[in-house]
Design a protein around this motif. Structure first.
Motif, PDB file in Angstrom:
ATOM      1  N   PRO A  86     -33.019  27.288  24.819  1.00  8.31           N
ATOM      2  CA  PRO A  86     -32.818  28.569  25.389  1.00  8.31           C
ATOM      3  C   PRO A  86     -32.182  28.410  26.942  1.00  8.31           C
ATOM      4  CG  PRO A  86     -35.008  28.454  25.312  1.00  8.31           C
ATOM      5  CD  PRO A  86     -34.366  27.029  24.442  1.00  8.31           C
ATOM      6  N   VAL A  87     -31.680  29.391  27.204  1.00 10.26           N
ATOM      7  CA  VAL A  87     -30.997  29.327  28.587  1.00 10.26           C
ATOM      8  C   VAL A  87     -32.106  29.998  29.639  1.00 10.26           C
ATOM      9  CG1 VAL A  87     -28.674  29.987  28.258  1.00 10.26           C
ATOM     10  CG2 VAL A  87     -30.312  31.798  28.506  1.00 10.26           C
ATOM     11  N   LEU A  88     -32.084  29.461  30.988  1.00 10.16           N
ATOM     12  CA  LEU A  88     -33.090  29.957  31.860  1.00 10.16           C
ATOM     13  C   LEU A  88     -32.959  31.385  32.116  1.00 10.16           C
ATOM     14  CD1 LEU A  88     -32.213  27.315  34.702  1.00 10.16           C
ATOM     15  CD2 LEU A  88     -34.032  27.266  33.093  1.00 10.16           C
ATOM     16  N   PRO A  89     -34.316  31.977  32.491  1.00  7.62           N
ATOM     17  CA  PRO A  89     -34.558  33.503  32.427  1.00  7.62           C
ATOM     18  C   PRO A  89     -33.724  34.018  33.840  1.00  7.62           C
ATOM     19  CG  PRO A  89     -36.360  32.235  32.954  1.00  7.62           C
ATOM     20  CD  PRO A  89     -35.721  31.105  32.218  1.00  7.62           C
ATOM     21  N   SER A  90     -33.221  34.996  33.912  1.00  5.07           N
ATOM     22  CA  SER A  90     -32.705  35.528  34.971  1.00  5.07           C
ATOM     23  C   SER A  90     -33.658  35.870  35.891  1.00  5.07           C
ATOM     24  CB  SER A  90     -31.574  36.559  34.851  1.00  5.07           C
ATOM     25  OG  SER A  90     -32.386  37.724  34.189  1.00  5.07           O
ATOM     26  N   GLY A  91     -33.278  35.908  37.341  1.00  5.80           N
ATOM     27  CA  GLY A  91     -34.102  36.347  38.354  1.00  5.80           C
ATOM     28  C   GLY A  91     -34.934  35.552  39.066  1.00  5.80           C
ATOM     29  N   LEU A  92     -34.790  34.090  38.729  1.00  2.00           N
ATOM     30  CA  LEU A  92     -35.817  33.252  39.247  1.00  2.00           C
ATOM     31  C   LEU A  92     -35.322  33.321  40.920  1.00  2.00           C
ATOM     32  CD1 LEU A  92     -35.281  30.061  36.881  1.00  2.00           C
ATOM     33  CD2 LEU A  92     -37.045  31.705  36.884  1.00  2.00           C
ATOM     34  N   SER A  93     -36.543  32.802  41.745  1.00  2.00           N
ATOM     35  CA  SER A  93     -36.444  32.669  43.014  1.00  2.00           C
ATOM     36  C   SER A  93     -35.880  31.154  43.305  1.00  2.00           C
ATOM     37  CB  SER A  93     -37.848  32.807  43.534  1.00  2.00           C
ATOM     38  OG  SER A  93     -38.516  31.837  43.259  1.00  2.00           O
ATOM     39  N   GLN A  94     -35.566  31.208  44.420  1.00  2.00           N
ATOM     40  CA  GLN A  94     -35.017  29.564  45.040  1.00  2.00           C
ATOM     41  C   GLN A  94     -36.082  28.656  44.578  1.00  2.00           C
ATOM     42  OE1 GLN A  94     -34.544  28.643  49.181  1.00  2.00           O
ATOM     43  NE2 GLN A  94     -32.852  27.494  48.514  1.00  2.00           N
ATOM     44  N   SER A  95     -37.533  28.670  44.801  1.00  4.49           N
ATOM     45  CA  SER A  95     -38.412  27.835  44.404  1.00  4.49           C
ATOM     46  C   SER A  95     -38.646  27.411  43.001  1.00  4.49           C
ATOM     47  CB  SER A  95     -39.887  27.997  45.526  1.00  4.49           C
ATOM     48  OG  SER A  95     -40.200  29.372  44.915  1.00  4.49           O
ATOM     49  N   ASP A  96     -38.639  28.877  42.340  1.00  4.18           N
ATOM     50  CA  ASP A  96     -38.616  28.686  40.789  1.00  4.18           C
ATOM     51  C   ASP A  96     -37.624  27.871  40.439  1.00  4.18           C
ATOM     52  OD1 ASP A  96     -40.944  30.249  40.796  1.00  4.18           O
ATOM     53  OD2 ASP A  96     -40.160  31.974  40.472  1.00  4.18           O
ATOM     54  N   MET A  97     -36.357  28.221  40.462  1.00  2.00           N
ATOM     55  CA  MET A  97     -35.297  27.344  40.168  1.00  2.00           C
ATOM     56  C   MET A  97     -35.405  25.963  40.635  1.00  2.00           C
ATOM     57  SD  MET A  97     -32.584  27.266  38.430  1.00  2.00           S
ATOM     58  CE  MET A  97     -31.753  28.788  38.248  1.00  2.00           C
ATOM     59  N   ARG A  98     -35.978  25.699  41.744  1.00  2.00           N
ATOM     60  CA  ARG A  98     -36.065  24.306  42.286  1.00  2.00           C
ATOM     61  C   ARG A  98     -37.074  23.586  41.196  1.00  2.00           C
ATOM     62  NH1 ARG A  98     -38.470  25.109  47.101  1.00  2.00           N
ATOM     63  NH2 ARG A  98     -36.341  25.173  47.992  1.00  2.00           N
ATOM     64  N   GLU A  99     -38.098  24.103  40.812  1.00  2.00           N
ATOM     65  CA  GLU A  99     -38.914  23.494  39.852  1.00  2.00           C
ATOM     66  C   GLU A  99     -38.299  23.402  38.510  1.00  2.00           C
ATOM     67  OE1 GLU A  99     -41.794  22.018  40.695  1.00  2.00           O
ATOM     68  OE2 GLU A  99     -41.170  22.585  42.649  1.00  2.00           O
ATOM     69  N   ARG A 100     -37.476  24.457  38.165  1.00  2.00           N
ATOM     70  CA  ARG A 100     -36.575  24.416  36.754  1.00  2.00           C
ATOM     71  C   ARG A 100     -35.762  23.306  36.872  1.00  2.00           C
ATOM     72  NH1 ARG A 100     -37.365  28.069  32.591  1.00  2.00           N
ATOM     73  NH2 ARG A 100     -38.903  29.672  33.221  1.00  2.00           N
ATOM     74  N   ILE A 101     -34.931  22.868  38.073  1.00  2.00           N
ATOM     75  CA  ILE A 101     -33.945  21.772  38.036  1.00  2.00           C
ATOM     76  C   ILE A 101     -34.550  20.472  37.958  1.00  2.00           C
ATOM     77  CG2 ILE A 101     -32.491  20.789  39.584  1.00  2.00           C
ATOM     78  CD1 ILE A 101     -31.568  23.758  40.524  1.00  2.00           C
ATOM     79  N   ARG A 102     -35.744  20.357  38.806  1.00  2.00           N
ATOM     80  CA  ARG A 102     -36.500  19.043  38.881  1.00  2.00           C
ATOM     81  C   ARG A 102     -37.152  18.637  37.303  1.00  2.00           C
ATOM     82  NH1 ARG A 102     -40.122  19.388  44.592  1.00  2.00           N
ATOM     83  NH2 ARG A 102     -38.178  19.228  45.750  1.00  2.00           N
ATOM     84  N   HIS A 103     -37.532  19.823  36.480  1.00  5.33           N
ATOM     85  CA  HIS A 103     -38.101  19.515  35.120  1.00  5.33           C
ATOM     86  C   HIS A 103     -36.831  19.013  34.369  1.00  5.33           C
ATOM     87  CE1 HIS A 103     -40.474  19.830  31.688  1.00  5.33           C
ATOM     88  NE2 HIS A 103     -39.543  20.563  31.203  1.00  5.33           N
TER      89      HIS A 103
END
Length: 186
Positions: A86-103
């Motif tokens: 599934p696609v990423l949920p919208s509205g992620l903060s920069q730090s949340d997106m950072r963790e998603r990208i690292r994962h």
């Protein structure tokens, strides 16, 4: 690892036995033999860079520079959609997106020699590299079923702060007329 397997400690060539019990099939060509793959036409190729890595590199850099804009979502989601995720949920903060990208990098680029440098670039190697590495021991029962036991594959790893950098070769320091200074800790 199942007893008696080709790559087990009981196999014909035990030098290649996995310390963790896990084996890799990513990018493996099944049409080439395990033993002496050079005896037939073709060899197991190694992919150095993939489009997925380029997208993740872009997503990481853009997220750090400007936050999670639409292009960051597009880059990560194109990888996830290709894999049926599934696609990423919208509205992620920069730090949340950072963790998603690292994962996402950890999963998408597994066994492609990126993690070593990723954890150093992110300055999280002190946490990730000092953890005990786990493995699996697989034993076949008489009835054909298997028992799986979690094992310790590697312990005693000791990442230190100085390991974020490599030592500068002495020849380079001398060639700079001692303008270069050795990295801390070396």
């Amino acid at each position: 690892m199942p007893s008696g397997g080709r790559d087990s400690s009981d196999g014909l060539d035990p030098w290649n036995t996995s310390k963790s019990g896990y084996y890799l099939r990513k990018f493996l060509r099944e049409d080439l033999p395990i033993i002496n793959p050079w005896a037939v036409a073709g060899v197991q190729n190694w992919i150095y860079i993939r489009y997925g890595e380029i997208l993740l590199n872009y997503a990481e850099a853009q997220n750090e520079a400007a936050g999670p804009d639409a292009s960051v979502y597009d880059a990560v989601n194109s990888i996830r959609e290709r894999a049926g995720m599934p696609v990423l949920p919208s509205g992620l903060s920069q730090s949340d997106m950072r963790e998603r990208i690292r994962h996402e990098r950890r999963i998408e680029l597994a066994f492609e020699e990126h993690r070593f440098y990723d954890v150093r670039r992110w300055k999280i190697a002190a946490q990730t590299e000092n953890a005990t590495a786990k493995g699996i021991s697989i034993n076949k029962n008489a009835d054909g079923t298997f028992n799986y036991t979690v094992t310790t594959a590697l312990q005693g790893k000791a990442f230190q702060e100085k390991h974020y950098w490599l030592p500068i070769p002495r020849s380079e320091i001398l060639a700079s007329n001692n303008v270069l200074e050795q990295n801390p800790g070396y």
